[in-house]
Scaffold this motif. Sequence first.
Motif, short mmCIF file in Angstrom:
data_model
loop_
_atom_site.label_atom_id
_atom_site.label_comp_id
_atom_site.label_asym_id
_atom_site.label_seq_id
_atom_site.Cartn_x
_atom_site.Cartn_y
_atom_site.Cartn_z
N ASN A 34 8.40 -4.86 5.55
CA ASN A 34 7.46 -5.67 4.78
C ASN A 34 6.79 -4.82 3.70
O ASN A 34 5.58 -4.90 3.46
N ALA A 35 7.59 -4.03 3.02
CA ALA A 35 7.09 -3.13 1.98
C ALA A 35 7.58 -3.58 0.61
O ALA A 35 8.61 -4.24 0.48
N MET A 36 6.82 -3.19 -0.42
CA MET A 36 7.21 -3.45 -1.79
C MET A 36 6.88 -2.22 -2.61
O MET A 36 5.73 -1.78 -2.67
N ILE A 37 7.92 -1.64 -3.23
CA ILE A 37 7.78 -0.39 -3.97
C ILE A 37 8.33 -0.60 -5.37
O ILE A 37 9.41 -1.17 -5.56
N GLY A 38 7.58 -0.14 -6.38
CA GLY A 38 7.92 -0.39 -7.77
C GLY A 38 9.00 0.54 -8.31
O GLY A 38 9.72 1.23 -7.58
N ASN A 39 9.09 0.57 -9.65
CA ASN A 39 10.08 1.38 -10.36
C ASN A 39 9.57 2.82 -10.53
O ASN A 39 8.37 3.06 -10.69
N HIS A 40 10.48 3.77 -10.47
CA HIS A 40 10.17 5.18 -10.71
C HIS A 40 9.08 5.69 -9.76
O HIS A 40 8.25 6.53 -10.13
N ALA A 41 9.06 5.16 -8.54
CA ALA A 41 8.07 5.59 -7.56
C ALA A 41 8.66 6.65 -6.63
O ALA A 41 9.88 6.75 -6.47
N VAL A 42 7.78 7.45 -6.02
CA VAL A 42 8.19 8.44 -5.03
C VAL A 42 7.36 8.20 -3.77
O VAL A 42 6.13 8.15 -3.82
N PHE A 43 8.07 8.04 -2.64
CA PHE A 43 7.37 7.80 -1.37
C PHE A 43 7.97 8.70 -0.30
O PHE A 43 9.18 8.72 -0.09
N ASN A 44 7.12 9.45 0.37
CA ASN A 44 7.56 10.31 1.46
C ASN A 44 6.49 10.21 2.54
O ASN A 44 5.42 10.77 2.41
N GLY A 45 6.78 9.47 3.59
CA GLY A 45 5.76 9.33 4.60
C GLY A 45 6.10 8.33 5.67
O GLY A 45 7.20 7.79 5.71
N LYS A 46 5.14 8.07 6.56
CA LYS A 46 5.39 7.29 7.76
C LYS A 46 4.79 5.89 7.71
O LYS A 46 4.89 5.14 8.66
N PHE A 47 4.12 5.54 6.61
CA PHE A 47 3.53 4.21 6.52
C PHE A 47 4.63 3.15 6.48
O PHE A 47 5.73 3.38 5.99
N GLU A 48 4.34 1.94 6.95
CA GLU A 48 5.34 0.88 7.02
C GLU A 48 5.14 -0.21 5.98
O GLU A 48 6.00 -0.43 5.14
N THR A 49 4.03 -0.91 6.04
CA THR A 49 3.84 -2.09 5.21
C THR A 49 3.11 -1.71 3.93
O THR A 49 2.00 -2.18 3.64
N ILE A 50 3.73 -0.87 3.13
CA ILE A 50 3.08 -0.35 1.93
C ILE A 50 3.36 -1.25 0.73
O ILE A 50 4.29 -2.05 0.72
N SER A 51 2.53 -1.09 -0.29
CA SER A 51 2.72 -1.76 -1.58
C SER A 51 2.27 -0.80 -2.65
O SER A 51 1.09 -0.60 -2.88
N ILE A 52 3.23 -0.14 -3.32
CA ILE A 52 2.90 0.82 -4.37
C ILE A 52 3.64 0.43 -5.64
O ILE A 52 4.79 0.01 -5.60
#
Length: 338
Positions: free
Chosen positions: A313-331
């Motif tokens: 249930n996550a939504m991640i945009g363009n040119h983003a960097v994510f490294n971690g344990k969160f689940e339901t993120i929105s960046i």
Amino acid sequence: MKIIVPMAGRGSRLRPHSLTVPKPLIPVAGRPIVHRLVSDIIKVLGEKVDEIAFILGDPAFFGDDVVESLKELAQNLGAKPSIYRQLDPKGTGHAIMCAEPSLFGPAVIAYADTLIRADFNLDKEADSVIWTKRVDNPEAYGVVNLNDKEEITELVEKPETFVSDQAVIGIYYFKDVGVLKNELQYVLDNNIINGGEYQINDGIKRMMASGKVFKTGTVDEWMDCGNKRVTVETNQRMLGFLEKDGESLISNSVQLDNANIIEPCFIGENVVLKNTTVGPYVSIGNNTVIENSTVKNSIIQTHSKINNANLDNAMIGNHAVFNGKFETISIGDYSVLE
């Protein structure tokens, strides 16, 4: 026939994803919302669309790249593109009047924050058809009131007592949209305001009062893209529909290294999946890299890098960097969280 698409709003409920990309151009199941909407409307109409008019907001946000993408969309569908601007957000009725040179002849007006699945015969003998969806909780919506001829006699906003279960979804057909234009001009000239704005409903109500015949066209599915939660849900539902339609959703250029895809998923060009399980119900844009992760029921846009993630249930945009344990993120776009 023409299609008129008011889309000047900033999509604030979908922030941060709408901070850099207008909401109607955010991809769902691998394709921008407005692209899917216009294409699905043309399928229902079953006839050639000669013009698609887009009503945009401030050029600083709806810039040349947006204009070119919309022109390309219209041309690919065999239609003339027209671009108008609503520089002052004064409501739905005002937005439509910003496209005044195109307001003649048969037309569909569709607000670009929703997706549909529909298969019905549009009653083109009616003066207007308001597209609706049967809902379980009509008190939460604007609904239509029907007479014994199944003609719409009234629009009722969030009725406290039962009126009907057919909710208005924001798509309208007019046999001659010039009639609506004349009524909306009266609304503007006489400063008829509801909720602080000029509303399309006030023009429609004037048409009804003059005896124009309104019918319903009921869609099978109505999917909202108003905020992150419902957009992820819409992505899930749309992927399911596209899988049933037999559409090819996974690019041949996907690079798999000890990776597993659980369909349905949309995976774009040159995506790299390493030590990763993706799906079901995941959309991934072009040139994204995902490593050492598990991703399901999520939307990840283009050129992003995901590591060590367990996303649901996550939504991640363009040119983003994510490294971690969160689940339901929105960046949003160009964000870094590591």
